[in-house]
Motif scaffolding. Structure first.
Motif, PDB file in Angstrom:
ATOM      1  N   LEU A 109       0.824  -1.213   0.000  1.00  0.00           N
ATOM      2  CA  LEU A 109       0.000   0.000   0.000  1.00  0.00           C
ATOM      3  C   LEU A 109       0.859   1.263   0.000  1.00  0.00           C
ATOM      4  O   LEU A 109       0.557   2.231  -0.711  1.00  0.00           O
ATOM      5  N   MET A 110       1.931   1.248   0.782  1.00  0.00           N
ATOM      6  CA  MET A 110       2.824   2.412   0.812  1.00  0.00           C
ATOM      7  C   MET A 110       3.449   2.654  -0.550  1.00  0.00           C
ATOM      8  O   MET A 110       3.535   3.802  -1.012  1.00  0.00           O
ATOM      9  N   LEU A 111       3.872   1.587  -1.208  1.00  0.00           N
ATOM     10  CA  LEU A 111       4.461   1.718  -2.539  1.00  0.00           C
ATOM     11  C   LEU A 111       3.451   2.283  -3.533  1.00  0.00           C
ATOM     12  O   LEU A 111       3.768   3.181  -4.308  1.00  0.00           O
ATOM     13  N   MET A 112       2.228   1.798  -3.500  1.00  0.00           N
ATOM     14  CA  MET A 112       1.208   2.280  -4.427  1.00  0.00           C
ATOM     15  C   MET A 112       0.903   3.759  -4.184  1.00  0.00           C
ATOM     16  O   MET A 112       0.805   4.545  -5.132  1.00  0.00           O
ATOM     17  N   PHE A 113       0.776   4.158  -2.921  1.00  0.00           N
ATOM     18  CA  PHE A 113       0.501   5.562  -2.620  1.00  0.00           C
ATOM     19  C   PHE A 113       1.679   6.451  -3.012  1.00  0.00           C
ATOM     20  O   PHE A 113       1.479   7.576  -3.500  1.00  0.00           O
ATOM     21  N   ILE A 117       3.803   5.883  -5.473  1.00  0.00           N
ATOM     22  CA  ILE A 117       3.811   5.963  -6.932  1.00  0.00           C
ATOM     23  C   ILE A 117       2.714   6.902  -7.418  1.00  0.00           C
ATOM     24  O   ILE A 117       2.949   7.753  -8.282  1.00  0.00           O
ATOM     25  N   ILE A 118       1.520   6.765  -6.874  1.00  0.00           N
ATOM     26  CA  ILE A 118       0.419   7.638  -7.300  1.00  0.00           C
ATOM     27  C   ILE A 118       0.720   9.089  -6.944  1.00  0.00           C
ATOM     28  O   ILE A 118       0.486   9.997  -7.746  1.00  0.00           O
ATOM     29  N   THR A 119       1.269   9.328  -5.767  1.00  0.00           N
ATOM     30  CA  THR A 119       1.655  10.694  -5.381  1.00  0.00           C
ATOM     31  C   THR A 119       2.698  11.244  -6.339  1.00  0.00           C
ATOM     32  O   THR A 119       2.608  12.402  -6.781  1.00  0.00           O
ATOM     33  N   ASP A 120       3.678  10.436  -6.682  1.00  0.00           N
ATOM     34  CA  ASP A 120       4.714  10.884  -7.604  1.00  0.00           C
ATOM     35  C   ASP A 120       4.144  11.156  -8.992  1.00  0.00           C
ATOM     36  O   ASP A 120       4.539  12.113  -9.650  1.00  0.00           O
ATOM     37  N   LEU A 121       3.216  10.330  -9.423  1.00  0.00           N
ATOM     38  CA  LEU A 121       2.592  10.551 -10.734  1.00  0.00           C
ATOM     39  C   LEU A 121       1.909  11.907 -10.792  1.00  0.00           C
ATOM     40  O   LEU A 121       2.067  12.654 -11.761  1.00  0.00           O
ATOM     41  N   PHE A 122       1.144  12.234  -9.770  1.00  0.00           N
ATOM     42  CA  PHE A 122       0.433  13.505  -9.789  1.00  0.00           C
ATOM     43  C   PHE A 122       1.333  14.693  -9.482  1.00  0.00           C
ATOM     44  O   PHE A 122       0.990  15.825  -9.794  1.00  0.00           O
ATOM     45  N   ARG A 123       2.493  14.451  -8.892  1.00  0.00           N
ATOM     46  CA  ARG A 123       3.459  15.518  -8.623  1.00  0.00           C
ATOM     47  C   ARG A 123       4.246  15.889  -9.886  1.00  0.00           C
ATOM     48  O   ARG A 123       4.706  17.023 -10.029  1.00  0.00           O
ATOM     49  N   ASP A 124       4.377  14.936 -10.802  1.00  0.00           N
ATOM     50  CA  ASP A 124       5.160  15.144 -12.020  1.00  0.00           C
ATOM     51  C   ASP A 124       4.389  16.014 -13.002  1.00  0.00           C
ATOM     52  O   ASP A 124       3.331  15.643 -13.495  1.00  0.00           O
ATOM     53  N   CYS A 138      -2.616   0.514 -15.113  1.00  0.00           N
ATOM     54  CA  CYS A 138      -1.710  -0.629 -14.977  1.00  0.00           C
ATOM     55  C   CYS A 138      -1.466  -0.979 -13.510  1.00  0.00           C
ATOM     56  O   CYS A 138      -1.340  -2.149 -13.156  1.00  0.00           O
ATOM     57  N   LEU A 139      -1.413   0.043 -12.637  1.00  0.00           N
ATOM     58  CA  LEU A 139      -1.256  -0.225 -11.206  1.00  0.00           C
ATOM     59  C   LEU A 139      -2.452  -0.991 -10.658  1.00  0.00           C
ATOM     60  O   LEU A 139      -2.306  -1.832  -9.763  1.00  0.00           O
ATOM     61  N   ILE A 140      -3.629  -0.708 -11.194  1.00  0.00           N
ATOM     62  CA  ILE A 140      -4.822  -1.411 -10.729  1.00  0.00           C
ATOM     63  C   ILE A 140      -4.855  -2.843 -11.260  1.00  0.00           C
ATOM     64  O   ILE A 140      -5.151  -3.783 -10.527  1.00  0.00           O
ATOM     65  N   LEU A 141      -4.517  -3.021 -12.540  1.00  0.00           N
ATOM     66  CA  LEU A 141      -4.612  -4.342 -13.166  1.00  0.00           C
ATOM     67  C   LEU A 141      -3.437  -5.255 -12.823  1.00  0.00           C
ATOM     68  O   LEU A 141      -3.620  -6.447 -12.586  1.00  0.00           O
ATOM     69  N   PHE A 142      -2.218  -4.702 -12.844  1.00  0.00           N
ATOM     70  CA  PHE A 142      -0.996  -5.487 -12.603  1.00  0.00           C
ATOM     71  C   PHE A 142      -0.126  -4.760 -11.570  1.00  0.00           C
ATOM     72  O   PHE A 142       0.924  -4.205 -11.914  1.00  0.00           O
ATOM     73  N   THR A 197       3.776  -3.493 -12.390  1.00  0.00           N
ATOM     74  CA  THR A 197       3.781  -2.063 -12.701  1.00  0.00           C
ATOM     75  C   THR A 197       4.580  -1.285 -11.669  1.00  0.00           C
ATOM     76  O   THR A 197       5.326  -0.369 -12.016  1.00  0.00           O
ATOM     77  N   GLY A 198       4.430  -1.639 -10.399  1.00  0.00           N
ATOM     78  CA  GLY A 198       5.190  -0.957  -9.352  1.00  0.00           C
ATOM     79  C   GLY A 198       6.681  -1.125  -9.541  1.00  0.00           C
ATOM     80  O   GLY A 198       7.451  -0.173  -9.420  1.00  0.00           O
ATOM     81  N   LEU A 199       7.103  -2.340  -9.851  1.00  0.00           N
ATOM     82  CA  LEU A 199       8.534  -2.586 -10.081  1.00  0.00           C
ATOM     83  C   LEU A 199       9.027  -1.856 -11.323  1.00  0.00           C
ATOM     84  O   LEU A 199      10.115  -1.265 -11.309  1.00  0.00           O
ATOM     85  N   LEU A 200       8.244  -1.877 -12.399  1.00  0.00           N
ATOM     86  CA  LEU A 200       8.641  -1.164 -13.614  1.00  0.00           C
ATOM     87  C   LEU A 200       8.725   0.341 -13.375  1.00  0.00           C
ATOM     88  O   LEU A 200       9.634   1.009 -13.864  1.00  0.00           O
ATOM     89  N   TYR A 201       7.781   0.868 -12.620  1.00  0.00           N
ATOM     90  CA  TYR A 201       7.802   2.301 -12.319  1.00  0.00           C
ATOM     91  C   TYR A 201       9.068   2.670 -11.552  1.00  0.00           C
ATOM     92  O   TYR A 201       9.721   3.662 -11.854  1.00  0.00           O
ATOM     93  N   LEU A 202       9.416   1.858 -10.568  1.00  0.00           N
ATOM     94  CA  LEU A 202      10.628   2.131  -9.795  1.00  0.00           C
ATOM     95  C   LEU A 202      11.885   2.009 -10.641  1.00  0.00           C
ATOM     96  O   LEU A 202      12.836   2.773 -10.463  1.00  0.00           O
TER      97      LEU A 202
END
Length: 124
Positions: free
Chosen positions: A20-24, A26-33, A47-51, A55-60
């Motif tokens: 959950l921390m990782l997802m939050f 990533i989402i925070t970073d997406l909207f900050r960019d 993609c975060l919702i489906l996979f 997706t989290g690993l790819l984003y990192l």
């Protein structure tokens, strides 16, 4: 409940909270960019919702360095805003500090060297 059931519950709970921390983050970073378009952000969120794990690993992997940079910028901006607010609220702006030091200099309470030090400190 057996001992190993409790240990397993603790491990699973820890993994879920970390997820959950990782997802939050990533989402925070997406909207900050501000450079990424809304469509790309929507694709990442979908993609975060489906996979979520992949997706989290790819984003990192692909955006991790930018994530650290944006987080540092946000922290610096928050720190600056907090410092400005404290200075404004406390009424200790540099002009007031210099004026107070000038009064002390004129009254003979402090020397010119001390006045220059107070002035430099107020402007810093």
């Amino acid at each position: 409940m057996e001992f190993w059931d409790i240990i397993w519950l603790i491990i699973v709970s820890f993994a879920f909270i970390a997820y959950l921390m990782l997802m939050f983050m990533i989402i925070t970073d997406l909207f900050r960019d501000r450079q990424t378009s809304g469509w790309i952000k929507a694709v990442w969120v979908l993609c975060l919702i489906l996979f979520p794990l992949i997706t989290g690993l790819l984003y990192l992997i692909f955006r991790g360095s930018g994530m650290a940079h944006r987080t540092a910028e946000a922290e610096q901006q928050a720190r600056t805003q907090a410092d400005d607010y404290i200075k404004q609220t406390a009424g200790t702006n540099s002009a007031a500090q210099i004026a107070e030091a000038k009064k002390l200099l004129d009254a003979g309470t402090i020397t010119d060297t001390e006045f220059q030090q107070l002035k430099a400190k107020a402007l810093a």
